[in-house]
Write an enzyme that holds these catalytic residues in place. Structure first.
Site, PDB file in Angstrom:
ATOM      1  N   ARG A  62       1.051  -1.185   0.062  1.00  0.00           N
ATOM      2  CA  ARG A  62       0.123   0.004  -0.102  1.00  0.00           C
ATOM      3  C   ARG A  62       0.890   1.131  -0.089  1.00  0.00           C
ATOM      4  O   ARG A  62       0.702   2.114  -0.562  1.00  0.00           O
ATOM      5  CB  ARG A  62      -0.914  -0.189   1.073  1.00  0.00           C
ATOM      6  CG  ARG A  62      -1.685   1.293   1.381  1.00  0.00           C
ATOM      7  CD  ARG A  62      -2.798   1.232   2.251  1.00  0.00           C
ATOM      8  NE  ARG A  62      -2.904   0.306   3.380  1.00  0.00           N
ATOM      9  CZ  ARG A  62      -2.001   0.616   4.433  1.00  0.00           C
ATOM     10  NH1 ARG A  62      -1.594   1.645   4.686  1.00  0.00           N
ATOM     11  NH2 ARG A  62      -2.258  -0.380   5.403  1.00  0.00           N
ATOM     12  N   TYR A 104     -18.078  17.388 -13.759  1.00  0.00           N
ATOM     13  CA  TYR A 104     -18.386  15.953 -13.809  1.00  0.00           C
ATOM     14  C   TYR A 104     -19.598  15.596 -12.655  1.00  0.00           C
ATOM     15  O   TYR A 104     -19.399  15.817 -11.592  1.00  0.00           O
ATOM     16  CB  TYR A 104     -17.307  14.978 -13.579  1.00  0.00           C
ATOM     17  CG  TYR A 104     -17.152  13.640 -13.688  1.00  0.00           C
ATOM     18  CD1 TYR A 104     -17.663  13.079 -14.770  1.00  0.00           C
ATOM     19  CD2 TYR A 104     -17.094  12.969 -12.548  1.00  0.00           C
ATOM     20  CE1 TYR A 104     -17.811  11.626 -14.737  1.00  0.00           C
ATOM     21  CE2 TYR A 104     -17.352  11.547 -12.495  1.00  0.00           C
ATOM     22  CZ  TYR A 104     -17.824  10.863 -13.709  1.00  0.00           C
ATOM     23  OH  TYR A 104     -17.729   9.571 -13.705  1.00  0.00           O
ATOM     24  N   ASP A 141      -8.824  19.562 -12.950  1.00  0.00           N
ATOM     25  CA  ASP A 141      -9.363  18.248 -13.385  1.00  0.00           C
ATOM     26  C   ASP A 141      -8.922  18.245 -15.043  1.00  0.00           C
ATOM     27  O   ASP A 141      -9.723  18.958 -15.721  1.00  0.00           O
ATOM     28  CB  ASP A 141     -10.713  17.775 -13.192  1.00  0.00           C
ATOM     29  CG  ASP A 141     -11.005  16.458 -13.544  1.00  0.00           C
ATOM     30  OD1 ASP A 141     -10.321  16.060 -14.575  1.00  0.00           O
ATOM     31  OD2 ASP A 141     -11.782  15.668 -13.161  1.00  0.00           O
ATOM     32  N   LYS A 151      -9.669   7.448 -18.671  1.00  0.00           N
ATOM     33  CA  LYS A 151     -10.130   8.028 -19.821  1.00  0.00           C
ATOM     34  C   LYS A 151      -8.892   8.080 -20.977  1.00  0.00           C
ATOM     35  O   LYS A 151      -8.415   6.792 -21.210  1.00  0.00           O
ATOM     36  CB  LYS A 151     -10.651   9.306 -19.485  1.00  0.00           C
ATOM     37  CG  LYS A 151     -11.573   9.626 -18.424  1.00  0.00           C
ATOM     38  CD  LYS A 151     -12.832   8.801 -18.683  1.00  0.00           C
ATOM     39  CE  LYS A 151     -13.665   8.516 -17.328  1.00  0.00           C
ATOM     40  NZ  LYS A 151     -13.908   9.602 -16.545  1.00  0.00           N
TER      41      LYS A 151
HETATM   42  C1  LIG Z   1     -14.611  10.096 -15.198  1.00  0.00           C
HETATM   43  C2  LIG Z   1     -14.343  11.325 -14.767  1.00  0.00           C
HETATM   44  C3  LIG Z   1     -13.893  11.510 -13.427  1.00  0.00           C
HETATM   45  C4  LIG Z   1     -13.958  10.252 -12.520  1.00  0.00           C
HETATM   46  O1  LIG Z   1     -13.030   9.320 -12.801  1.00  0.00           O
HETATM   47  P1  LIG Z   1     -13.277   7.613 -12.500  1.00  0.00           P
HETATM   48  O2  LIG Z   1     -11.934   6.907 -12.979  1.00  0.00           O
HETATM   49  O3  LIG Z   1     -14.491   7.318 -13.337  1.00  0.00           O
HETATM   50  O4  LIG Z   1     -13.600   7.601 -10.917  1.00  0.00           O
HETATM   51  C5  LIG Z   1     -13.582  12.709 -12.888  1.00  0.00           C
HETATM   52  N1  LIG Z   1     -13.545  13.686 -13.821  1.00  0.00           N
HETATM   53  C6  LIG Z   1     -13.629  13.590 -15.120  1.00  0.00           C
HETATM   54  C7  LIG Z   1     -13.736  14.982 -15.915  1.00  0.00           C
HETATM   55  C8  LIG Z   1     -14.138  12.491 -15.720  1.00  0.00           C
HETATM   56  O5  LIG Z   1     -14.511  12.524 -16.894  1.00  0.00           O
END
Ligand SMILES: *Cc1c(COP(=O)(O)O)cnc(C)c1O
Length: 379
Positions: A46, A98, A170, A195
């Protein structure tokens, strides 16, 4: 070194024992110690894992930060970022963020005494006006999901420096290939590695890249203390995905430009949201900030019935949440990704029942357009 070279090599020296060019998946929970208090710097997985460490070194380099920490999901990365704050602190957030982020802030973090204001971050004056004496962080999504508004990152970066408030961005939608927020004064960059970074729709993960030593140290502590770590297998998948990030992003963008143009000219489509279109309200700003406009588009079909007819009739484009994979994904934000945002708020933001979002993949663009064209005939 250029971006593509760093993407392939940063953090990934050949493995010492065998010379393997690919970092191994260190699938272990613990490490044997030579004697009491004597070990190789690895005690428990961890806390330290070499596969994860390679990914973290790679991401820190790509975003231009001093350190990165990887997590079990994008949401785990955002949750851990919020643990930098304390009860009573106030955060200014991009207003069409999001849906999962909105849910975390409103239904989890607010219970621990954090307070959030959602503002139009395309306007630095709206951000300035939202400040309270307790404001400790500005949290931006660039561009916003799903309406592709482009925050005034440059001015907000200066405002953060002036006020001493942390700026977190983000950067999931553009990836470091098209935008590096730390260059504009951000202190923290967040990714859902699920993503574009992984890029193949086969892993869930998240990352936070820090510019400041105090944040990096605290995030390292929190990663271990709260424990929402990425697995070695997922870290390895993301490392593999990143090796082709530059070629994938080029192709995503090239295809997205064609699809956006096609949609703009289509009689069944009322409005197209893509920062690469000259008619996008922040097109000039996007051109200054980004080195490319990315692969995400949303568009207005006019009604739920029209959106449904389109989504029921696509064949190649997959009806699915998520984005950033090699395959084209199409979704209905109001009922899928943004269902956790209250309907009055969705209406106010323009996340209508007729809005459709598309993550343009890297297939042959003629095939993507033909599929959309055939489905739009049914609208
Ligand atoms: C998908 C997404 C998240 C969350 O990510 P996960 O890997 O699904 O937990 C946060 N911000 C944006 C802009 C996203 O597209």
């Amino acid at each position: 070194m250029g971006f593509a070279t760093k993407a392939i090599h940063a953090g990934q020296a050949p493995e010492a024992t065998t010379g393997a060019v690919t970092i191994p998946i260190y699938q272990t929970s613990t490490y044997v110690q030579e004697a009491l208090g004597r070990h190789k710097g690895y005690e428990y997985a961890r806390t330290q894992n070499p596969t994860r460490a390679a990914l973290e070194a790679n991401l820190a380099e790509l975003e231009g930060g001093i350190a990165a920490h990887c997590f079990a999901s994008g949401m785990a990365a955002i949750t851990t970022t919020m643990l930098l704050l304390g009860s009573g602190d106030h955060v200014i957030v991009s207003e069409n963020t999001y849906g999962g982020t909105y849910r975390l802030f409103e239904r989890v973090m607010s219970g621990f005494g954090l307070r959030f204001s959602y503002v139009d971050t395309t306007d630095v004056e709206a951000v300035r006006a939202a400040f309270t004496p307790e404001t400790r962080m500005i949290f931006l999504e660039v561009p916003t999901n799903p309406l592709m508004a482009v925050a005034d990152l440059e001015a907000i970066g200066r405002l953060a420096a002036e006020t001493g408030v942390r700026l977190a961005v983000d950067n999931t939608f553009l990836s470091p290939y098209f935008l590096r927020p730390l260059e504009y004064g951000a202190h923290l960059v967040i990714h859902s590695t699920t993503k574009y970074l992984n890029g193949h729709s086969d892993s869930i993960g998240g990352a936070v890249i820090s510019a400041r030593a105090d944040d990096a140290e605290r995030l390292g502590f929190l990663q271990n203390a709260a424990g929402a770590i990425i697995s070695p297998m997922d870290a390895w998948l993301v490392l593999r995905g990143i090796k082709t990030l530059s070629v994938r992003m080029e192709r995503h963008e090239k295809n997205a430009r064609c699809v956006a143009q096609f949609l703009t000219e289509h009689p069944k489509v009322r409005r197209v949201h893509y920062p690469g279109l000259p008619q996008h309200p922040q097109h000039e700003r996007a051109r200054d900030l980004f080195s490319g406009f990315g692969g995400m588009i949303s568009f207005e079909t006019g009604s739920l019935a029209a959106a449904r007819a389109l989504l029921d009739n696509v064949r190649l484009c997959a009806l699915a949440e998520s984005l950033g994979g090699v395959e084209t994904l199409i979704c209905h934000p109001a009922s899928m990704t943004h269902a956790s945002v209250p309907s009055e708020q969705r209406d106010r933001l323009g996340i209508t029942d007729g809005l459709v979002r598309i993550s343009v993949g890297i297939e042959d663009v003629e095939d993507i357009i033909a599929d959309l064209d055939a489905a739009l005939q049914k609208v």
